[in-house]
Scaffold this motif. Structure first.
Motif, PDB file in Angstrom:
ATOM      1  N   CYS A  93       0.956  -1.268   0.042  1.00  0.00           N
ATOM      2  CA  CYS A  93      -0.172   0.284   0.154  1.00  0.00           C
ATOM      3  C   CYS A  93       0.661   0.739   0.030  1.00  0.00           C
ATOM      4  O   CYS A  93       0.801   2.124  -0.535  1.00  0.00           O
ATOM      5  N   LEU A  94       1.771   1.169   1.453  1.00  0.00           N
ATOM      6  CA  LEU A  94       2.612   2.687   0.866  1.00  0.00           C
ATOM      7  C   LEU A  94       4.125   2.654  -0.827  1.00  0.00           C
ATOM      8  O   LEU A  94       3.842   3.580  -0.563  1.00  0.00           O
ATOM      9  N   ALA A  95       4.100   1.717  -0.731  1.00  0.00           N
ATOM     10  CA  ALA A  95       4.687   1.445  -2.330  1.00  0.00           C
ATOM     11  C   ALA A  95       3.821   2.209  -2.803  1.00  0.00           C
ATOM     12  O   ALA A  95       4.239   3.174  -3.734  1.00  0.00           O
ATOM     13  N   ARG A  96       2.380   1.801  -3.013  1.00  0.00           N
ATOM     14  CA  ARG A  96       1.624   2.655  -4.421  1.00  0.00           C
ATOM     15  C   ARG A  96       1.548   4.482  -4.413  1.00  0.00           C
ATOM     16  O   ARG A  96       1.511   4.645  -4.651  1.00  0.00           O
ATOM     17  N   LEU A  97       1.053   4.225  -2.542  1.00  0.00           N
ATOM     18  CA  LEU A  97       0.911   5.845  -2.615  1.00  0.00           C
ATOM     19  C   LEU A  97       2.431   6.501  -3.199  1.00  0.00           C
ATOM     20  O   LEU A  97       2.172   7.764  -3.224  1.00  0.00           O
ATOM     21  N   LEU A  98       2.611   6.022  -2.249  1.00  0.00           N
ATOM     22  CA  LEU A  98       4.386   6.093  -2.883  1.00  0.00           C
ATOM     23  C   LEU A  98       5.302   6.995  -4.307  1.00  0.00           C
ATOM     24  O   LEU A  98       6.266   7.291  -4.675  1.00  0.00           O
ATOM     25  N   GLY A  99       4.962   5.724  -4.670  1.00  0.00           N
ATOM     26  CA  GLY A  99       5.089   5.007  -6.575  1.00  0.00           C
ATOM     27  C   GLY A  99       6.326   4.314  -6.633  1.00  0.00           C
ATOM     28  O   GLY A  99       7.280   4.443  -7.202  1.00  0.00           O
ATOM     29  N   TYR A 100       6.463   3.727  -5.286  1.00  0.00           N
ATOM     30  CA  TYR A 100       7.893   2.394  -5.606  1.00  0.00           C
ATOM     31  C   TYR A 100       7.684   1.313  -5.130  1.00  0.00           C
ATOM     32  O   TYR A 100       5.643   0.821  -5.358  1.00  0.00           O
ATOM     33  N   ASP A 101       8.309   0.459  -5.331  1.00  0.00           N
ATOM     34  CA  ASP A 101       8.290  -0.940  -5.946  1.00  0.00           C
ATOM     35  C   ASP A 101       8.065  -1.101  -4.470  1.00  0.00           C
ATOM     36  O   ASP A 101       8.119  -0.736  -3.854  1.00  0.00           O
ATOM     37  N   ARG A 102       7.540  -2.682  -4.280  1.00  0.00           N
ATOM     38  CA  ARG A 102       6.996  -2.853  -2.825  1.00  0.00           C
ATOM     39  C   ARG A 102       8.336  -3.192  -2.061  1.00  0.00           C
ATOM     40  O   ARG A 102       8.963  -3.083  -0.914  1.00  0.00           O
ATOM     41  N   LYS A 103       9.356  -4.395  -3.237  1.00  0.00           N
ATOM     42  CA  LYS A 103      10.437  -4.566  -2.866  1.00  0.00           C
ATOM     43  C   LYS A 103      11.373  -3.046  -2.061  1.00  0.00           C
ATOM     44  O   LYS A 103      11.893  -3.722  -1.273  1.00  0.00           O
ATOM     45  N   THR A 104      11.674  -2.329  -2.952  1.00  0.00           N
ATOM     46  CA  THR A 104      12.611  -1.178  -2.064  1.00  0.00           C
ATOM     47  C   THR A 104      12.131  -0.972  -0.629  1.00  0.00           C
ATOM     48  O   THR A 104      12.746  -0.090  -0.523  1.00  0.00           O
ATOM     49  N   ILE A 105      10.458  -0.913  -1.294  1.00  0.00           N
ATOM     50  CA  ILE A 105      10.252   0.382   0.114  1.00  0.00           C
ATOM     51  C   ILE A 105      10.130  -1.411   1.191  1.00  0.00           C
ATOM     52  O   ILE A 105      10.922  -0.487   2.542  1.00  0.00           O
ATOM     53  N   TYR A 106      10.608  -2.031   1.949  1.00  0.00           N
ATOM     54  CA  TYR A 106      10.207  -3.657   2.395  1.00  0.00           C
ATOM     55  C   TYR A 106      12.290  -3.816   2.781  1.00  0.00           C
ATOM     56  O   TYR A 106      12.955  -3.233   4.063  1.00  0.00           O
ATOM     57  N   LEU A 107      12.636  -3.088   1.834  1.00  0.00           N
ATOM     58  CA  LEU A 107      14.482  -2.485   1.677  1.00  0.00           C
ATOM     59  C   LEU A 107      15.047  -1.336   2.619  1.00  0.00           C
ATOM     60  O   LEU A 107      15.748  -2.040   3.469  1.00  0.00           O
ATOM     61  N   MET A 108      14.063  -0.708   2.270  1.00  0.00           N
ATOM     62  CA  MET A 108      13.966   0.386   3.032  1.00  0.00           C
ATOM     63  C   MET A 108      14.269   0.554   4.435  1.00  0.00           C
ATOM     64  O   MET A 108      14.700   0.545   6.243  1.00  0.00           O
ATOM     65  N   ALA A 109      13.145  -0.510   4.992  1.00  0.00           N
ATOM     66  CA  ALA A 109      12.956  -1.012   6.390  1.00  0.00           C
ATOM     67  C   ALA A 109      13.449  -1.868   6.545  1.00  0.00           C
ATOM     68  O   ALA A 109      14.356  -1.484   7.923  1.00  0.00           O
ATOM     69  N   LYS A 110      13.947  -2.566   6.211  1.00  0.00           N
ATOM     70  CA  LYS A 110      14.793  -3.496   6.547  1.00  0.00           C
ATOM     71  C   LYS A 110      16.709  -2.622   7.112  1.00  0.00           C
ATOM     72  O   LYS A 110      17.500  -3.071   7.663  1.00  0.00           O
ATOM     73  N   ALA A 111      17.048  -1.775   5.927  1.00  0.00           N
ATOM     74  CA  ALA A 111      17.949  -1.360   6.717  1.00  0.00           C
ATOM     75  C   ALA A 111      17.594  -0.161   7.269  1.00  0.00           C
ATOM     76  O   ALA A 111      19.247   0.821   7.776  1.00  0.00           O
ATOM     77  N   GLY A 112      16.554  -0.009   7.734  1.00  0.00           N
ATOM     78  CA  GLY A 112      16.361   1.526   8.200  1.00  0.00           C
ATOM     79  C   GLY A 112      16.375   2.296   8.304  1.00  0.00           C
ATOM     80  O   GLY A 112      16.280   3.270   8.499  1.00  0.00           O
ATOM     81  N   ARG A 113      15.632   1.966   7.049  1.00  0.00           N
ATOM     82  CA  ARG A 113      15.867   4.316   6.019  1.00  0.00           C
ATOM     83  C   ARG A 113      14.707   4.323   5.660  1.00  0.00           C
ATOM     84  O   ARG A 113      14.525   5.487   6.036  1.00  0.00           O
ATOM     85  N   ILE A 114      13.461   4.282   6.504  1.00  0.00           N
ATOM     86  CA  ILE A 114      11.815   4.354   6.869  1.00  0.00           C
ATOM     87  C   ILE A 114      11.347   4.489   7.908  1.00  0.00           C
ATOM     88  O   ILE A 114      11.635   2.948   8.485  1.00  0.00           O
ATOM     89  N   PRO A 115      11.071   4.966   8.832  1.00  0.00           N
ATOM     90  CA  PRO A 115      10.374   3.964   9.833  1.00  0.00           C
ATOM     91  C   PRO A 115       9.161   3.394   9.554  1.00  0.00           C
ATOM     92  O   PRO A 115       8.118   3.491   8.850  1.00  0.00           O
ATOM     93  N   HIS A 116       9.616   2.341  10.219  1.00  0.00           N
ATOM     94  CA  HIS A 116       8.107   1.024  10.351  1.00  0.00           C
ATOM     95  C   HIS A 116       8.032   0.258  11.439  1.00  0.00           C
ATOM     96  O   HIS A 116       8.922   0.984  12.607  1.00  0.00           O
ATOM     97  N   LEU A 117       7.029  -0.160  11.869  1.00  0.00           N
ATOM     98  CA  LEU A 117       6.476  -1.132  12.562  1.00  0.00           C
ATOM     99  C   LEU A 117       6.826  -2.562  12.634  1.00  0.00           C
ATOM    100  O   LEU A 117       6.296  -3.373  11.728  1.00  0.00           O
ATOM    101  N   ARG A 118       7.509  -3.386  13.768  1.00  0.00           N
ATOM    102  CA  ARG A 118       6.724  -4.879  13.927  1.00  0.00           C
ATOM    103  C   ARG A 118       6.524  -5.320  14.287  1.00  0.00           C
ATOM    104  O   ARG A 118       5.565  -5.086  15.328  1.00  0.00           O
TER     105      ARG A 118
END
Length: 66
Positions: free
Chosen positions: A17-42
């Motif tokens: 959902c966030l990937a669609r809203l921001l215009g990025y691939d979902r893999k990019t969003i998850y990689l950014m989260a894994k690297a700590g580059r985007i705020p997220h919750l587990r």
């Protein structure tokens, strides 16, 4: 999608959902989260995104919303 529109959303967002809203691939969003580059919750092993927190992060980081 503007940052203001994102900040007005309620509820947590999934990666796709966030990937669609921001215009990025979902893999990019998850990689950014894994690297700590985007705020997220587990939650129970799942990654979720708070739209208000992401909006503040976007304003501060000047990341491009596509």
């Amino acid at each position: 999608m503007t940052i203001e529109t994102l900040a007005e959303r309620r509820g947590l967002l999934t990666g796709p959902c966030l990937a669609r809203l921001l215009g990025y691939d979902r893999k990019t969003i998850y990689l950014m989260a894994k690297a700590g580059r985007i705020p997220h919750l587990r939650l129970g092993g799942r990654i979720r995104f708070n739209p208000q927190t992401v909006a503040v992060w976007l304003r501060d980081s000047q990341m491009e919303v596509r």
